[in-house]
Design an enzyme around this catalytic site. Structure first.
Site, PDB file in Angstrom:
ATOM      1  N   GLN A   1      -4.319  -1.699   9.685  1.00  0.00           N
ATOM      2  CA  GLN A   1      -4.210  -3.017   9.060  1.00  0.00           C
ATOM      3  C   GLN A   1      -4.858  -4.083   9.950  1.00  0.00           C
ATOM      4  O   GLN A   1      -4.571  -4.171  11.135  1.00  0.00           O
ATOM      5  CB  GLN A   1      -2.728  -3.351   8.790  1.00  0.00           C
ATOM      6  CG  GLN A   1      -2.504  -4.659   8.072  1.00  0.00           C
ATOM      7  CD  GLN A   1      -3.095  -4.690   6.663  1.00  0.00           C
ATOM      8  OE1 GLN A   1      -3.000  -3.739   5.911  1.00  0.00           O
ATOM      9  NE2 GLN A   1      -3.728  -5.804   6.315  1.00  0.00           N
TER      10      GLN A   1
ATOM     11  N   LYS B   1       0.847  -1.207   0.000  1.00  0.00           N
ATOM     12  CA  LYS B   1       0.000   0.000   0.000  1.00  0.00           C
ATOM     13  C   LYS B   1       0.877   1.250   0.000  1.00  0.00           C
ATOM     14  O   LYS B   1       0.609   2.207  -0.737  1.00  0.00           O
ATOM     15  CB  LYS B   1      -0.948  -0.022   1.210  1.00  0.00           C
ATOM     16  CG  LYS B   1      -2.050  -1.073   1.050  1.00  0.00           C
ATOM     17  CD  LYS B   1      -2.814  -1.368   2.326  1.00  0.00           C
ATOM     18  CE  LYS B   1      -3.738  -2.567   2.126  1.00  0.00           C
ATOM     19  NZ  LYS B   1      -4.350  -3.084   3.347  1.00  0.00           N
TER      20      LYS B   1
ATOM     21  N   ASP C   1     -10.511   3.565   4.284  1.00  0.00           N
ATOM     22  CA  ASP C   1     -10.612   2.108   4.118  1.00  0.00           C
ATOM     23  C   ASP C   1     -12.062   1.649   4.353  1.00  0.00           C
ATOM     24  O   ASP C   1     -12.369   0.468   4.229  1.00  0.00           O
ATOM     25  CB  ASP C   1      -9.663   1.428   5.120  1.00  0.00           C
ATOM     26  CG  ASP C   1      -9.270   0.021   4.700  1.00  0.00           C
ATOM     27  OD1 ASP C   1      -9.352  -0.298   3.501  1.00  0.00           O
ATOM     28  OD2 ASP C   1      -8.899  -0.770   5.592  1.00  0.00           O
TER      29      ASP C   1
END
Ligand code: NAP
Length: 285
Positions: free
Chosen positions: A99, A55, A122
């Site tokens: 994450q 990412k 996200d």
């Protein structure tokens, strides 16, 4: 019947990342500030380390700066929430990615909810799930958002179609079903307690496989001409759909790899630039 056409997520994601890079460059020139994504990683799980690095690399190619926060595996919920609240309040950070997974001793939901909705690039907060479900502007969960982009790019309008989503996880199955519903599909969710999965899949005009079981869905259960989206990614580069048999029945199908996978990061980058534009007060267009 002829073989299905492949839905090329690699090519579409590349185009999205290029366009996002152009938008990031314009934004940086106009404001003197580059879009910034904060990545937060708890512990050193090798797969998570790799995902975060991928990412960050993609961010770099798109002109997005990234700020990485690496926390020890023993981090408590309170410490993680505190870190994320600080990033939420930091005007130099426009998007936040925590994450997953964070370790079982941590309340992951509490950590997600510490992300300011305007920085939830996200799409993991309850606020984002709500806007997504109502079809309102906001940030979408990245893999589901990427799936919807793939459908649109290949001219698939979900309206009036029967969509069967296999899997109901918070990051994938549930939100993709809500996005399909918001686009007027008739949606059925299947999961580990579903009694006759084959019968449900046979009804589907659009099948989304989001399970994590190699080749669970067989070609014989695909309605001829259906659109098959395989979000599964299992050991040995194998999806949740038996590609060899499904390609003979579907009209459109995503390969694994190179279908849904690349769309996730592309959506993340796109939403980071969008978040930065909003926070920097720049209206694009
Ligand atoms: P997950 O959290 O493990 O959820 C799996 C879902 O599948 C659950 O809802 C589960 O039902 C259901 N399920 C399990 N066995 C089943 C069966 N035999 N029949 C029907 N449903 C069954 O997984 P996830 O995080 O959503 O990921 C799913 C897959 O997508 C994995 O292969 C993952 O690697 C992949 N993935 C790809 C991306 C990408 O960027 N391409 C992103 C995320 C995930 P219950 O709810 O009843 O347990």
């Amino acid at each position: 019947m002829s073989q299905a056409r492949l839905m090329d997520g690699t090519a579409l994601a590349r185009r999205i990342v290029e366009e996002t890079g152009e938008r990031a460059a314009v934004l940086t020139e106009r404001t003197g500030t580059a879009p910034c994504l904060a990545t937060v990683l708890v512990g050193e799980d090798p797969a998570s380390v790799t995902y975060v690095r991928m990412k960050q690399n993609r961010c770099r190619t798109a002109g997005i700066t990234s700020r990485h926060v690496a926390l020890p595996a023993a981090t408590t919920t309170a410490e993680l929430v505190g870190t994320i609240e600080a990033l939420s309040a930091d005007p130099g950070v426009h998007g936040i990615l925590l994450q997953h997974p964070v370790g079982e001793h941590i309340d992951e939901r509490a950590a997600f909810e510490a992300i300011a909705p305007g920085k939830d690039v996200d799409g993991v907060t309850f606020a984002s799930f709500a806007t997504m479900s109502f079809g309102l502007p906001g940030f979408v969960s990245c893999t589901p958002g990427g799936i919807m982009r793939l459908l649109a790019a290949y001219g698939v309008d979900p309206a009036g179609k029967r969509a069967v989503v296999v899997g109901r996880s918070a990051i994938l199955g549930k939100p993709v079903g809500m996005l399909l519903l918001a686009r007027d599909a008739t949606v059925t969710y299947c999961h580990s307690r579903t009694r006759d999965l084959s019968a449900a899949v046979r009804e589907a005009d659009i099948v989304v496989a989001a399970v994590g079981r190699p080749r669970l869905i067989r070609g014989q259960d695909i309605k001829p001409g259906a659109v098959v989206i395989d979000a599964g990614y299992n050991a040995g580069n194998v999806g949740d759909v038996d590609f060899g048999s499904a390609v003979e029945r579907a009209s459109l199908i995503t390969p694994v790899p190179g279908g849904v996978g690349p769309m996730t990061i592309a959506t993340l980058l796109e939403q980071t630039v969008e978040a930065a534009a909003r926070q920097l007060g720049v209206t694009e267009g």
